[in-house]
Design a protein around this motif. Sequence first.
Motif, PDB file in Angstrom:
ATOM      1  N   PHE A 120       1.037  -0.855  -0.077  1.00 52.99           N
ATOM      2  CA  PHE A 120       0.220  -0.310  -0.067  1.00 52.99           C
ATOM      3  C   PHE A 120       1.019   1.082  -0.040  1.00 52.99           C
ATOM      4  O   PHE A 120       2.068   1.223   0.932  1.00 52.99           O
ATOM      5  CB  PHE A 120      -1.194   0.255   0.714  1.00 52.99           C
TER       6      PHE A 120
ATOM      7  N   ASP B 112      -3.401   4.469  -0.984  1.00 49.99           N
ATOM      8  CA  ASP B 112      -4.168   4.067  -0.031  1.00 49.99           C
ATOM      9  C   ASP B 112      -4.989   4.717   1.030  1.00 49.99           C
ATOM     10  O   ASP B 112      -5.411   3.763   1.722  1.00 49.99           O
ATOM     11  CB  ASP B 112      -4.076   2.323  -0.201  1.00 49.99           C
TER      12      ASP B 112
ATOM     13  N   PHE C  76      -9.737   3.171   4.395  1.00 51.50           N
ATOM     14  CA  PHE C  76      -8.792   1.920   4.554  1.00 51.50           C
ATOM     15  C   PHE C  76      -9.255   1.446   5.644  1.00 51.50           C
ATOM     16  O   PHE C  76      -8.742   0.240   5.902  1.00 51.50           O
ATOM     17  CB  PHE C  76      -7.882   2.400   4.074  1.00 51.50           C
TER      18      PHE C  76
END
Length: 380
Positions: free
Chosen positions: A326, A330, A335
């Motif tokens: 990531f 991201d 998330f």
Amino acid sequence: MAMEEGKEPVSANKLSLSRALTLRILVICLLFLALVVGLSIISMHSIRFSMIPQIAAKAPSTVQPWFEDANAFENFIRPPSNLMHNMNDTELLWRASFAPQIKEYPFKRVPKIAFMFLTKGPLPLAPLWDRFFKGHERLYSIYVHALPSYTGGYPPSSVFYRRQIPSQIVEWGRMSMCEAERRLLANALLDISNEWFILLSESCIPLFNLSMIYSYISRSKHSFMGSFDEPGPYGRGRYDQRMQPEVTLDQWRKGSQWFEVNRKLAIDIVKDTTYYPKFKEFCHPACYVDEHYYPTMLTIQSPHLLANRTLTWTDWSRGGAHPATFGKPDITEGFFKRIFEGQSCLYNGQPSTICYLFARKFAPSALDPLLGLASKVFGY
């Protein structure tokens, strides 16, 4: 004639008396000489031993027994000030295997978590970890195993400053990986206050603040080592029958490389001479030893101490030999919300929604947004 005959016995008697007198004088002289020699020897020894205290006072010995040193016990319990020692692995593992047989400590001991970082080189997320550790100096210690070729360092203000241990080459999936992990554990065991040991990579981040993580680990009845029986080609299919009788197929286990163990299990790992030779000889790619050695060994020896899960979240949903990485795009609140909400496990035998304390793999580009979210999302 009678008078001439009478003279001979008289002369013989005189000669006999003379010889006896001479012999007596000789014996007396010899006794006197022996007495003089004996007195001389006694006198020399008396002078010699009477001089020892004076010599000792003038030139005290540089070697002192530990029990005569007022600071010896403090020196014994104090953690090593310099991690860059000159012990080889054999000496290090032997030294680290020492364990007191009395459970009560004769001093005030604050149990610490040893954070052990297995890296190739630098720690790109070090600023995030610096923030995580700040203000909790008594609760943790840090150890970094990088490749020997890495000569970089960290500023004195960083918690990673001078925390690198002597290292060796590490090859992914081979026994050198486990050897590096044992090296980290052994160095951490030299600090008698380290009670729990967490293995992390340079791409790991903490999902909670240190106080919460310390409470979670210290209150747990188990250590967190993933260990499960996988019947397919990537589990039992990697087993080699030549590992018997030490390891049978039914005992063969697989788990995550990233673990947390208590001091007892850490000592069991560094002192192992039963399973280590078997795995070193018979587990080569496509048998990835770092996924099988510790889960199998600890499940055989101490299954009741294992939670059979890891504390490090990893995303394998994309498939392949490596988990998802990531980067900057991201890193959002959404998330991490998905990570936190998707957790379900057992903690001390009870259902829990807090299962992972760390997560990976995060690229260097993720650092800035992680720092921006740390206070709100992670609590540090």
